[in-house]
Design an enzyme around this catalytic site. Structure first.
Site, PDB file in Angstrom:
ATOM      1  N   SER A 122       0.833  -1.196   0.000  1.00 43.09           N
ATOM      2  CA  SER A 122       0.000   0.000   0.000  1.00 43.09           C
ATOM      3  C   SER A 122       0.875   1.258   0.000  1.00 43.09           C
ATOM      4  O   SER A 122       1.690   1.450  -0.897  1.00 43.09           O
ATOM      5  CB  SER A 122      -0.974  -0.046   1.182  1.00 43.09           C
ATOM      6  OG  SER A 122      -1.994   0.915   1.045  1.00 43.09           O
ATOM      7  N   ASP A 176      -9.999  -4.546  -4.586  1.00 41.22           N
ATOM      8  CA  ASP A 176      -9.408  -3.539  -3.707  1.00 41.22           C
ATOM      9  C   ASP A 176     -10.209  -2.240  -3.795  1.00 41.22           C
ATOM     10  O   ASP A 176     -10.292  -1.627  -4.857  1.00 41.22           O
ATOM     11  CB  ASP A 176      -7.952  -3.295  -4.111  1.00 41.22           C
ATOM     12  CG  ASP A 176      -7.155  -2.516  -3.066  1.00 41.22           C
ATOM     13  OD1 ASP A 176      -7.749  -1.678  -2.366  1.00 41.22           O
ATOM     14  OD2 ASP A 176      -5.945  -2.745  -2.967  1.00 41.22           O
ATOM     15  N   HIS A 207      -8.034  -5.342  -0.241  1.00 40.55           N
ATOM     16  CA  HIS A 207      -6.769  -4.656   0.058  1.00 40.55           C
ATOM     17  C   HIS A 207      -6.037  -5.483   1.110  1.00 40.55           C
ATOM     18  O   HIS A 207      -6.101  -5.184   2.309  1.00 40.55           O
ATOM     19  CB  HIS A 207      -7.061  -3.238   0.548  1.00 40.55           C
ATOM     20  CG  HIS A 207      -5.860  -2.338   0.582  1.00 40.55           C
ATOM     21  ND1 HIS A 207      -5.183  -1.963  -0.552  1.00 40.55           N
ATOM     22  CD2 HIS A 207      -5.215  -1.740   1.626  1.00 40.55           C
ATOM     23  CE1 HIS A 207      -4.186  -1.154  -0.226  1.00 40.55           C
ATOM     24  NE2 HIS A 207      -4.175  -1.017   1.100  1.00 40.55           N
TER      25      HIS A 207
END
Length: 227
Positions: A122, A176, A207
């Protein structure tokens, strides 16, 4: 803890054997810390790999605009939901300096840059890609999970020629909702167009990280260690 870009970040470390000759520098996501991905080590590591040092740094604590300014561990401020402009460029630059300091520490501990993999999830993956583009001396490779390239449309201006020698493993969840798949795919396309050798994977997940992804990443890492 001092958040200055010149301050060496605190880290969580694991070594898979004595006298490691390779390092994996792994950057966590927004609001997490260096402990977040430490449990992945036994799931990822294979018996025929060389001894590795995993280094999981803690990002500095800073206010994050999209979270109502609440301070949390973050590699940069997120100023809005417009992906091309959401990353605070000063924060990105500061984090790159901090990552470079950790890479330099690994060199001082006997791990040359060509034996270091820079990984991130991320927000951490965004810094891994941004830092990788600017490398004058190539690393062994870049690992970018559930992420995107900040400032992607201006990436060519920041690109160091030697950086293209770094292979990239990039993976994303099809579901996601934090970083939509389209933005990750766009980043992967830009990196490929720039000339990077990029292995791209999509998984039926949100995610997060999944077992199939860990397996595919392990295959990719095995190839790096065999070179």
């Amino acid at each position: 803890m001092n958040d200055s870009a010149t301050e060496l970040l605190q880290t969580v470390e694991q070594e898979t054997g004595p006298s490691p000759q390779w390092s994996v520098l792994w950057l966590h996501g927004l609001g997490a810390d260096g402990h977040d991905f430490a449990p992945i080590v036994p799931e990822l590591v294979r018996s025929d790999w060389p001894a590795l040092r995993f280094v999981f740094p803690h990002a500095p604590v800073r206010p994050v605009t999209i979270n109502n300014g609440v301070p949390m561990r973050a590699w940069y401020d997120i100023v809005g939901m417009d992906f091309p402009n959401r990353a605070d460029s000063d924060g990105v630059s500061q984090s790159i300096v901090q990552v470079e300091a950790l890479i330099a520490r690994e060199r001082a501990r006997g791990i040359a840059p060509e034996r270091l993999l820079l990984a991130g999830f991320s927000q951490g993956g965004a810094i891994a890609l941004a830092a990788g583009l600017r490398r004058q001396q190539p690393l062994a490779g870049l690992i970018a999970l559930s992420t995107y390239l900040p400032g992607a449309d201006q990436a060519a201006a920041a690109l160091a020629d030697a950086a293209l020698q770094q292979p990239i493993f990039m993976a994303h969840g099809q579901g996601d909702q934090v970083i939509p798949l389209a933005y990750a795919e766009r980043s992967a396309q830009i990196l490929t167009t720039l000339g990077f050798t990029l292995q791209w994977h999509r998984y039926p997940m949100a995610h997060q990280v999944c077992a199939e992804e860990i397996r595919d990443l392990g295959d990719w890492m095995s190839h790096r260690f065999a070179l």
